[in-house]
Design an enzyme around this catalytic site. Structure first.
Site: not given
Length: 347
Positions: A172, A277, A307
């Site tokens: 991320s 996501d 996510h």
């Protein structure tokens, strides 16, 4: 724009999971500090449980080092080495940056995942605890990441690593930091003496939301996942606001939008992408761009999963995620330069 909406879902696997495990939306009424403390405490508990279950405390010892930053502060680099390889052999290095929107995450939240990688891939994992918002604003996180890279260039051999076999990666927001290092190392003639042979970008955040070219397109991940579980737009906007970046077009926050002449000659790149996501298009757009510019690129998509789904270890796809991490390390360190695009078959 390129259309990746076919991976949206949700998958049957995810629908079945949430029927028994309702996912709570983030409580944005909390202060960032309170949210951070509560989230980090939970993540540490999960990591400690996984360490015990996998007997990783015994199989992967670790040691902490101090990294001096450009503003004369110290951040921690935790180095994990598999106990079955405690000889003088120099191991490949994985320089790792955790996720959490630059707000969440600590050294301890990553102990289980880093230990698993070290044990199963026979790699020296270097976990960097860069500084977080709201106390530290952009570009502190980017600067800390580069300072850690320079520290590694001076200490790779001393900690038992091979400076000619370095992989940079993260999850991320951490994947965004990793990608910024790889671009800078490639472009900077005065770069530290490390050979980066690949980058591993997992559910990467690679474009500033206010600068996203696909933000209003009906089939974009931004439009489809405005209220997605785990990372809705309201949470991404909070993460973005806390960075206080003066320029949304700052190249270090928009790696996926890098000009193509900056990409030629980049190392092998492996991506793990979630279909449901908000950041799906960030990763797939950058992967497509790298592949078009001749960079050996592997992409694996988990359709219909949100996510950060790996935090739910009971999901079958979480096991696949772990397997693909190992495959990514093996491929990056091999002589195989073939590109591939694969899609998980979820139930």
């Amino acid at each position: 724009m390129l259309d990746y909406s076919q991976y949206q879902g949700p998958s049957e696997e995810w629908k079945s999971f949430v029927r028994d495990n309702p996912i709570q939306a983030p409580d944005l009424t909390l202060s960032p500090q309170t949210m951070r403390q509560a989230t980090n405490e939970l993540r540490v508990q999960i990591a400690q449980a996984e360490l015990r279950e996998g007997d990783l405390y015994k199989t992967v010892p670790w040691r902490d080092y101090s990294v001096l930053t450009r503003d004369k502060q110290n951040i921690i680099a935790r180095v994990y080495r598999p106990s079955d390889n405690m000889s003088s052999e120099a191991l490949p290095i994985y320089l790792y940056f955790h996720g959490g929107g630059h707000l969440l995450g600590t050294i301890e939240t990553e102990d289980a995942s880093c230990s698993r990688i070290a044990a199963n891939a026979s790699i020296l994992v270097v976990n960097i605890n860069y500084r977080h918002t709201p106390e530290f604003k952009h570009p502190t996180q980017v600067d800390d990441a580069w300072d850690a890279f320079e520290w590694l260039s001076r200490n790779a051999s001393a900690i038992g690593g091979d400076p000619t076999r370095v992989i940079v990666g993260g999850i991320s927001a951490g994947a965004g930091l990793a990608a910024s290092i790889v671009i800078r190392q490639h472009m900077d003639s005065k770069t530290p003496s490390l050979t980066v042979c690949g980058q591993l970008l997992c559910i990467p955040w690679l474009i500033h939301p206010d600068n996203h070219p696909f933000r209003t397109q009906p089939t974009s991940s931004y439009m489809q996942n405005n209220y997605a579980p785990v990372l809705p737009m309201s949470l991404l906007q909070l993460f973005t606001d806390l960075l206080h970046a003066e320029d949304p077009a700052d190249p270090s926050l928009n790696i996926a939008l890098s000009e193509e002449d900056r990409l030629s000659g980049l190392p092998k790149s492996s991506f793990l992408i979630a279909g449901q996501d908000l950041l799906r298009d960030d990763g797939l757009y950058y992967a497509d761009k790298l592949a078009r510019n001749g960079i050996p690129t592997k992409v694996h998509v988990f359709p219909g999963l949100p996510h950060g789904f790996r935090r739910y270890s009971s999901l079958p796809s979480s096991r696949v995620w772990d397997e693909l991490l190992l495959e990514s390390f093996k491929w990056i360190l091999s002589t195989d330069n073939a590109c591939s695009f694969t899609v998980s078959k979820t139930k």
